[in-house]
Structures are given as structure tokens and as C-alpha cells.
Scaffold this motif. Structure first.
Motif, short mmCIF file in Angstrom:
data_model
loop_
_atom_site.label_atom_id
_atom_site.label_comp_id
_atom_site.label_asym_id
_atom_site.label_seq_id
_atom_site.Cartn_x
_atom_site.Cartn_y
_atom_site.Cartn_z
N ASN A 73 6.11 7.00 -7.03
CA ASN A 73 5.49 7.46 -5.78
C ASN A 73 4.63 6.36 -5.14
OD1 ASN A 73 6.67 9.98 -6.09
ND2 ASN A 73 4.89 10.83 -7.14
N VAL A 74 3.84 5.68 -5.95
CA VAL A 74 2.99 4.59 -5.44
C VAL A 74 3.85 3.51 -4.81
CG1 VAL A 74 1.46 2.70 -6.14
CG2 VAL A 74 1.07 5.00 -7.02
N TRP A 75 4.90 3.11 -5.52
CA TRP A 75 5.74 2.02 -5.03
C TRP A 75 6.48 2.43 -3.76
CZ3 TRP A 75 4.87 -2.68 -5.81
CH2 TRP A 75 5.82 -3.66 -5.53
N ALA A 76 6.95 3.66 -3.68
CA ALA A 76 7.65 4.14 -2.49
C ALA A 76 6.75 4.07 -1.26
CB ALA A 76 8.15 5.56 -2.69
N GLU A 77 5.47 4.40 -1.43
CA GLU A 77 4.52 4.36 -0.31
C GLU A 77 4.09 2.94 0.04
OE1 GLU A 77 1.17 6.89 -1.03
OE2 GLU A 77 2.41 8.68 -1.24
N THR A 78 4.10 2.06 -0.95
CA THR A 78 3.57 0.71 -0.76
C THR A 78 4.62 -0.26 -0.23
OG1 THR A 78 2.00 1.11 -2.55
CG2 THR A 78 2.32 -1.17 -1.88
N LYS A 79 5.82 -0.22 -0.78
CA LYS A 79 6.81 -1.25 -0.46
C LYS A 79 7.23 -1.24 1.02
CE LYS A 79 10.92 1.24 -2.00
NZ LYS A 79 12.03 1.24 -2.96
N ILE A 80 7.12 -0.13 1.69
CA ILE A 80 7.49 -0.08 3.10
C ILE A 80 6.47 -0.77 4.00
CG2 ILE A 80 8.89 2.02 2.85
CD1 ILE A 80 6.50 3.59 4.02
N LEU A 81 5.33 -1.13 3.43
CA LEU A 81 4.26 -1.78 4.19
C LEU A 81 4.28 -3.30 4.08
CD1 LEU A 81 1.37 0.60 3.00
CD2 LEU A 81 2.89 0.90 4.97
N PHE A 82 5.13 -3.83 3.18
CA PHE A 82 5.15 -5.28 2.90
C PHE A 82 5.69 -6.10 4.06
CE2 PHE A 82 5.86 -4.24 -1.84
CZ PHE A 82 4.50 -4.21 -2.07
N ASN A 83 5.14 -7.30 4.22
CA ASN A 83 5.69 -8.28 5.15
C ASN A 83 6.28 -9.47 4.40
OD1 ASN A 83 3.47 -9.76 4.34
ND2 ASN A 83 2.80 -10.27 6.40
N GLU A 84 6.20 -9.44 3.08
CA GLU A 84 6.79 -10.48 2.24
C GLU A 84 7.12 -9.87 0.88
OE1 GLU A 84 3.61 -13.37 2.25
OE2 GLU A 84 2.68 -12.49 0.48
N LYS A 85 7.97 -10.53 0.16
CA LYS A 85 8.36 -10.06 -1.16
C LYS A 85 7.16 -10.14 -2.11
CE LYS A 85 11.69 -10.76 -4.83
NZ LYS A 85 12.80 -11.54 -5.34
N PRO A 86 6.85 -9.05 -2.81
CA PRO A 86 5.74 -9.10 -3.76
C PRO A 86 6.10 -9.96 -4.97
CG PRO A 86 6.88 -7.02 -3.95
CD PRO A 86 7.49 -7.74 -2.79
N GLU A 87 5.09 -10.46 -5.64
CA GLU A 87 5.28 -11.23 -6.87
C GLU A 87 4.37 -10.63 -7.93
OE1 GLU A 87 5.46 -15.59 -6.55
OE2 GLU A 87 5.05 -15.27 -4.42
N ALA A 88 4.82 -10.69 -9.19
CA ALA A 88 4.03 -10.14 -10.28
C ALA A 88 4.13 -11.04 -11.50
CB ALA A 88 4.52 -8.73 -10.63
N TRP A 89 3.02 -11.09 -12.22
CA TRP A 89 2.96 -11.87 -13.45
C TRP A 89 2.32 -11.03 -14.54
CZ3 TRP A 89 1.37 -13.48 -8.66
CH2 TRP A 89 2.07 -14.55 -8.10
N SER A 90 2.88 -11.11 -15.73
CA SER A 90 2.25 -10.54 -16.92
C SER A 90 1.77 -11.71 -17.75
CB SER A 90 3.25 -9.71 -17.72
OG SER A 90 3.62 -8.55 -16.99
#
Length: 98
Positions: A73-90
């Protein structure tokens, strides 16, 4: 402990929507089993860029969150707001000064 850093860029006119969504959901994320810490940062120079910084008990805890209905649910609401590809690091915390 696993540290997760996520970089997200948003359309300027969607930032308030993102911040409102984050305000509504932040406690649920932080209280998800295995999440030990959660912060949100905003870039000083590129103010449409944000970072989440979270601690997870281990990789399995993070994966449980990433496979949960909450994350979906969080990702569905958030990804439509992006202007660039997100990046993630663990990453593993090597040292911390308090």
C-alpha cells in the motif's frame, strides 16, 4: 542489524502529498515487526529529493516488510509521485559515535 537507505525524488507539485502520506503511515512502518528505527531526510540542495533511513533486526525482517500488505500500500501511493527512479541500499553499520 541491517540499515536500509532509500533515495526518492518527487515531482515538485507532489511533495506535500508525499509528506502527508508519510505522516499518516510512519508509525505503522516504525512499529512493523523487526523495524527498530525510522527517519526521513530532505536534501538541502535538491529539495525534491528525500531519503528514508531505517534499522531492521535482520534481512529477514526487512524482507517480511517488503512482502507485506503495508509495504504494498505504501509503495503504491508513493511510486506514482516519483520524478526519478528510486535507489536503495542495505548496509551494515560498522561504527557509530554518540
Amino acid at each position: 542489524m541491517l540499515v536500509r537507505i532509500v533515495k526518492m525524488g518527487f515531482h515538485e507539485d507532489r511533495i506535500e502529498e508525499f509528506l502527508e502520506n508519510f505522516e499518516d503511515i510512519k508509525s505503522e512502518i516504525r512499529n512493523f515487526e523487526g523495524c527498530q528505527f525510522l527517519e526521513l531526510y530532505r536534501d538541502k540542495d535538491n529539495t525534491n529529493r528525500f531519503f528514508t533511513y531505517s534499522y531492521w533486526k535482520n534481512e529477514a525482517a526487512l524482507e517480511n516488510y517488503r512482502n507485506s500488505e503495508l509495504f504494498e500500500n505504501v509503495w503504491a501511493e508513493t511510486k506514482i509521485l516519483f520524478n526519478e527512479k528510486p535507489e536503495a541500499w542495505s548496509v551494515d553499520k560498522i561504527y557509530s559515535l554518540h
